[in-house]
Design a protein around this motif. Sequence first.
Motif, PDB file in Angstrom:
ATOM      1  N   ASP A 134       0.805  -1.224   0.000  1.00 27.71           N
ATOM      2  CA  ASP A 134       0.000   0.000   0.000  1.00 27.71           C
ATOM      3  C   ASP A 134       0.836   1.271   0.000  1.00 27.71           C
ATOM      4  OD1 ASP A 134       1.001  -0.397   2.512  1.00 27.71           O
ATOM      5  OD2 ASP A 134      -0.815   0.203   3.575  1.00 27.71           O
ATOM      6  N   LYS A 135       2.152   1.194  -0.269  1.00 26.89           N
ATOM      7  CA  LYS A 135       2.966   2.401  -0.166  1.00 26.89           C
ATOM      8  C   LYS A 135       4.323   2.206  -0.828  1.00 26.89           C
ATOM      9  CE  LYS A 135       2.953   1.485   4.224  1.00 26.89           C
ATOM     10  NZ  LYS A 135       3.059   1.524   5.705  1.00 26.89           N
ATOM     11  N   LYS A 136       4.997   3.328  -1.081  1.00 25.57           N
ATOM     12  CA  LYS A 136       6.415   3.336  -1.438  1.00 25.57           C
ATOM     13  C   LYS A 136       7.154   4.030  -0.297  1.00 25.57           C
ATOM     14  CE  LYS A 136       6.065   3.474  -6.508  1.00 25.57           C
ATOM     15  NZ  LYS A 136       4.606   3.630  -6.684  1.00 25.57           N
ATOM     16  N   ILE A 137       8.280   3.466   0.135  1.00 24.96           N
ATOM     17  CA  ILE A 137       9.043   4.000   1.254  1.00 24.96           C
ATOM     18  C   ILE A 137      10.376   4.503   0.731  1.00 24.96           C
ATOM     19  CG2 ILE A 137      10.041   3.522   3.519  1.00 24.96           C
ATOM     20  CD1 ILE A 137       8.075   1.202   3.787  1.00 24.96           C
ATOM     21  N   GLY A 173       0.481  16.442  -8.147  1.00 27.94           N
ATOM     22  CA  GLY A 173      -0.236  17.616  -8.601  1.00 27.94           C
ATOM     23  C   GLY A 173      -1.500  17.933  -7.841  1.00 27.94           C
ATOM     24  N   ASN A 174      -1.833  17.139  -6.813  1.00 24.61           N
ATOM     25  CA  ASN A 174      -3.045  17.340  -6.014  1.00 24.61           C
ATOM     26  C   ASN A 174      -2.615  17.771  -4.614  1.00 24.61           C
ATOM     27  OD1 ASN A 174      -5.457  17.177  -4.613  1.00 24.61           O
ATOM     28  ND2 ASN A 174      -6.055  15.205  -5.477  1.00 24.61           N
ATOM     29  N   ASP A 175      -3.129  18.936  -4.160  1.00 27.34           N
ATOM     30  CA  ASP A 175      -2.678  19.467  -2.871  1.00 27.34           C
ATOM     31  C   ASP A 175      -3.507  19.000  -1.683  1.00 27.34           C
ATOM     32  OD1 ASP A 175      -4.993  20.864  -3.292  1.00 27.34           O
ATOM     33  OD2 ASP A 175      -4.077  22.851  -3.365  1.00 27.34           O
ATOM     34  N   ASN A 176      -4.481  18.111  -1.894  1.00 28.50           N
ATOM     35  CA  ASN A 176      -5.247  17.583  -0.768  1.00 28.50           C
ATOM     36  C   ASN A 176      -4.534  16.348  -0.209  1.00 28.50           C
ATOM     37  OD1 ASN A 176      -8.267  15.772  -0.155  1.00 28.50           O
ATOM     38  ND2 ASN A 176      -7.420  17.376   1.125  1.00 28.50           N
ATOM     39  N   VAL A 177      -3.425  16.604   0.519  1.00 25.86           N
ATOM     40  CA  VAL A 177      -2.560  15.553   1.048  1.00 25.86           C
ATOM     41  C   VAL A 177      -2.711  15.497   2.568  1.00 25.86           C
ATOM     42  CG1 VAL A 177      -0.200  14.670   1.153  1.00 25.86           C
ATOM     43  CG2 VAL A 177      -0.929  16.041  -0.801  1.00 25.86           C
ATOM     44  N   GLN A 178      -2.831  14.297   3.104  1.00 27.55           N
ATOM     45  CA  GLN A 178      -2.851  14.103   4.556  1.00 27.55           C
ATOM     46  C   GLN A 178      -1.414  13.911   5.025  1.00 27.55           C
ATOM     47  OE1 GLN A 178      -4.861  14.425   6.989  1.00 27.55           O
ATOM     48  NE2 GLN A 178      -5.177  12.622   8.233  1.00 27.55           N
ATOM     49  N   ILE A 179      -0.950  14.763   5.968  1.00 23.33           N
ATOM     50  CA  ILE A 179       0.407  14.669   6.500  1.00 23.33           C
ATOM     51  C   ILE A 179       0.354  13.978   7.858  1.00 23.33           C
ATOM     52  CG2 ILE A 179       2.482  15.921   7.139  1.00 23.33           C
ATOM     53  CD1 ILE A 179       1.823  16.291   4.245  1.00 23.33           C
ATOM     54  N   VAL A 208      10.426   8.669   4.393  1.00 22.71           N
ATOM     55  CA  VAL A 208       9.120   9.213   4.028  1.00 22.71           C
ATOM     56  C   VAL A 208       8.341   8.135   3.289  1.00 22.71           C
ATOM     57  CG1 VAL A 208       7.880  10.949   2.695  1.00 22.71           C
ATOM     58  CG2 VAL A 208       9.990  11.572   3.889  1.00 22.71           C
ATOM     59  N   GLU A 209       7.132   7.868   3.754  1.00 20.77           N
ATOM     60  CA  GLU A 209       6.263   6.908   3.085  1.00 20.77           C
ATOM     61  C   GLU A 209       5.284   7.667   2.189  1.00 20.77           C
ATOM     62  OE1 GLU A 209       6.243   3.466   6.582  1.00 20.77           O
ATOM     63  OE2 GLU A 209       4.441   4.677   6.218  1.00 20.77           O
ATOM     64  N   VAL A 210       5.350   7.399   0.890  1.00 25.33           N
ATOM     65  CA  VAL A 210       4.430   7.986  -0.074  1.00 25.33           C
ATOM     66  C   VAL A 210       3.310   6.977  -0.295  1.00 25.33           C
ATOM     67  CG1 VAL A 210       4.166   8.903  -2.402  1.00 25.33           C
ATOM     68  CG2 VAL A 210       6.281   9.319  -1.129  1.00 25.33           C
ATOM     69  N   ILE A 211       2.137   7.292   0.241  1.00 25.79           N
ATOM     70  CA  ILE A 211       1.036   6.332   0.261  1.00 25.79           C
ATOM     71  C   ILE A 211      -0.048   6.830  -0.688  1.00 25.79           C
ATOM     72  CG2 ILE A 211      -0.516   5.019   1.755  1.00 25.79           C
ATOM     73  CD1 ILE A 211       1.223   5.856   4.126  1.00 25.79           C
ATOM     74  N   THR A 212       0.054   6.440  -1.943  1.00 32.92           N
ATOM     75  CA  THR A 212      -0.915   6.877  -2.944  1.00 32.92           C
ATOM     76  C   THR A 212      -2.137   5.963  -2.994  1.00 32.92           C
ATOM     77  OG1 THR A 212       0.366   5.676  -4.612  1.00 32.92           O
ATOM     78  CG2 THR A 212       0.787   8.031  -4.370  1.00 32.92           C
ATOM     79  N   GLU A 221      -9.033  10.570   5.133  1.00 36.04           N
ATOM     80  CA  GLU A 221      -8.842  11.964   4.729  1.00 36.04           C
ATOM     81  C   GLU A 221      -7.680  12.093   3.741  1.00 36.04           C
ATOM     82  OE1 GLU A 221      -9.029  15.997   4.347  1.00 36.04           O
ATOM     83  OE2 GLU A 221     -10.446  14.800   5.516  1.00 36.04           O
ATOM     84  N   GLY A 222      -7.855  12.968   2.736  1.00 35.39           N
ATOM     85  CA  GLY A 222      -6.787  13.254   1.782  1.00 35.39           C
ATOM     86  C   GLY A 222      -7.000  12.538   0.470  1.00 35.39           C
ATOM     87  N   THR A 223      -7.653  13.217  -0.508  1.00 33.49           N
ATOM     88  CA  THR A 223      -7.948  12.548  -1.769  1.00 33.49           C
ATOM     89  C   THR A 223      -6.688  12.272  -2.581  1.00 33.49           C
ATOM     90  OG1 THR A 223      -8.390  14.716  -2.775  1.00 33.49           O
ATOM     91  CG2 THR A 223     -10.279  13.507  -1.902  1.00 33.49           C
ATOM     92  N   ALA A 224      -5.624  13.038  -2.368  1.00 31.36           N
ATOM     93  CA  ALA A 224      -4.373  12.778  -3.094  1.00 31.36           C
ATOM     94  C   ALA A 224      -3.634  11.587  -2.513  1.00 31.36           C
ATOM     95  CB  ALA A 224      -3.485  14.017  -3.056  1.00 31.36           C
ATOM     96  N   GLY A 225      -3.839  11.317  -1.228  1.00 35.90           N
ATOM     97  CA  GLY A 225      -3.106  10.255  -0.550  1.00 35.90           C
ATOM     98  C   GLY A 225      -2.492  10.770   0.740  1.00 35.90           C
ATOM     99  N   ILE A 226      -1.465  10.085   1.212  1.00 35.67           N
ATOM    100  CA  ILE A 226      -0.871  10.366   2.517  1.00 35.67           C
ATOM    101  C   ILE A 226       0.646  10.446   2.383  1.00 35.67           C
ATOM    102  CG2 ILE A 226      -0.486   9.416   4.838  1.00 35.67           C
ATOM    103  CD1 ILE A 226      -3.231   8.075   4.604  1.00 35.67           C
TER     104      ILE A 226
END
Length: 826
Positions: A134-137, A173-179, A208-212, A221-226
């Motif tokens: 579910d992610k790239k680390i 390109g989507n700024d709705n990111v959950q931090i 940093v885990e990029v969870i798209t 929360e966060g339509t772009a991901g986490i």
Amino acid sequence: MTKILVPLLALFCLGLHAQRPTASQGRNITLTGTVMDKDTGTPLEFATVVVQNANDPSKITGGMTDLDGKFSVETPAGVYNIRVEYISYESYSIESKELRQSQDLGNIRISVSATQLEAVEVVGEKTTVEVRLDKKIYNIGKDITTSGGTVTDALNNVPSVAVDVEGNISLRGNDNVQILINGRPSAIAGFGSTDALQQLPADAIEKVEVITSPSARYDAEGTAGILNIILKREKTLGFNGSVNSFIGYPTTSGITSNINLRSDKFNIFNTTGIRYRYSPGNGFFDNTYSSGSFDRITEDREIDRKDRSFNTNIGMEYFINERSSITGSFFWRYSKDEDVTLNESERYVEDNIQSLTLRQQNETEDDNSYQVSFNYLNKFDDQGHVLTADVQYSIDKENQEAVIEELITFPSDDLLALENVMQADDQTEWLIQADYVRPMEDAQFEAGFRSNMEEQITDYRLDSLDQATGEFVINEALTNIFTYNENVHAVYTQYGDKFGKFSFLAGLRLEYTQLKGNVESEFDLEDLEEILGDDVDFNFDKEYLGLFPTINLIYELQENQNITLGYNRRINRPRGWFINPFPSRSSRTNVFQGNPDLDPAFSDAFDLGYLKRWNELTLTSSVYYQRETGSFQRVQEATGITTPDGIEIIRTIPINLSTNQRYGAEAGILYNPTRWLRINSSFNFFRFVTEGEFNDVDYGAENNSWFGRFSSKVTLPGKVDWQTNMFYRGPSNNAQTEFKGIFSMNMALSKDIMDGNGTILLNVQDLFNSRKRRSFTETEFFTSDSEFQWRVRSFRLSFVYRFNQPKKRNGRGGGENFEDEGDFGS
């Protein structure tokens, strides 16, 4: 949901059928086990298991360990040589083992190769990527361009992530990111704002885990991901740590320390940082109007910011026994900002200058954030059977005061306006969370709950000078107290399993959301109804109940090659300032007004990824699609009101614009051909199509854009490291605004001294001073051509000193799952 599950169940059945041996293959047996680090007991994921027929060496089978270090290899009965290999570790082998029935080899413990420690230390300095279901680390290596910088600076070097000139973070390109910080919402990351990340040191980041394609474990929360920022925590016994001090130009300075004291019974950790930064910026705006007293107004803007901040986090993890621990920590951040903004304006009728004005805004901001956290961890066994529980309480108090003075400097010297703006934001948040993980042979079951209860009180007041009386008068049309509550309660469950080379993780999350708003004001709300509509409820209490399914699949084509497929449903809840119906303003002519009629936006996203590893090269790539309904869009409108000196007042308001579809593709490479050269590059292309209208205006738009980054690190003679990072974001547009492309380059040099315990670094941010936002906005009533630079080119000299820190083994921070550990530490 049924339409999704039925084909997936069919796919699983086909996978099982494909693995069933035929009669001609003979009776198969299954070899299982767990590969672990001999010293720490940490499971080693992606270790290679080779099973070779002792009588016919050409017959080889095998596999890789999963995220918990487990493996399962199916092979015909016979006599085999078994070998386990893992990068930088000693190999483990069993010769001529007779296998007549399925057998569990138990825990296989392997040690780091002493002859490879020097090479492994180099690996620990590199940025590497790991792909999970579910992610790239991205393990942040020794990035010398961000030493002495902030977390925001470091994020700007992570593939798929972009940070604009004002520090706003976007994902694809989507700024709705959950931090998240260490897997949880946190005051360390700020309350709905990225400002706090610009005050935290980049050196504190482990990975940093990029969870798209987030699994059900995460908040929807966060339509772009986490973006999950994992912070460092040393695992070595004894007293150890590091100190990073820096100075720079424009004037900046600071010092950060990461300290750990660990014994068999406890681990005390502390991170403390203090910094001062002077950040000059500038802008130019050329506006034309179809109504009002002026045809054209130009603004030449200069911004001087002085930021002072202090943050500290201290905590202790107490080991109750070998399998359980409790961690408590306290975090405090204090910052004081002083900003001075000068606007020189020229006002034209046709081509003739009618007047010149000077507007000066002096603004101060004090911010105090506190957070108390407790975490309980219980590892029932060494197979990944874990229970964690968290309680977290956060407080943020922010006070802003601004004095705004606007003068006519030509053709006369008159006072246009004098205003005092005062705003106090008090925010509190409770987080209660528990997660349970139960492995079952090759499968894994998870369940948990989370409750977030957040309240934000905004007290906004505007006093304007009445020049007739010489006294300040409260502007009741803007002065108000707005209380906003967001309560989210969720339960989830998910199940994962592995069938040969095929693995899946499917989950379902149920979330209940309550959004409450209350307005206190002396102003007549009927006047606001004329603008927003009489059906808008200014004192509202809304409830939403939603199901959020997720599924992630991975198929291992080969040992170093896999394909992933993910689907998830997400939500974007409006923040308090998006809902507050009372206008606030950055100037007398520009007003931002929240919309209490906003509803959450929902999205469905699909992601197809591919990973291929070679000896010196790693390739990651994916294509993705997202459809968001009720998406937020900020639109600009004429209010029909002018200032006393005849300038049209423009209002910006967020709305639920019908749909937003995004299509995209991305690719990244990590290339390390020699010990003296490392290359990291990525490219992301995306297209979005927006449909919808508001107040009889069509805001539909189509846009193609892209961004790419390139980073190289070269070791020069004398063991001097030279790193260059380049970033370019292509042009983009929405219904009203076109944005031009942005290019920036960072460069740094570093040299280890004092037998490797110290490092001197020199870096420059935005070498060509080109990181500027250029845009053109056009509506029926005005146009705006602008250029804005948040921060000019800067230079920084850093010195890092490390004490009692051992060489890193594999750049994985010990390989442990930081999500289940305590909070902010070193």
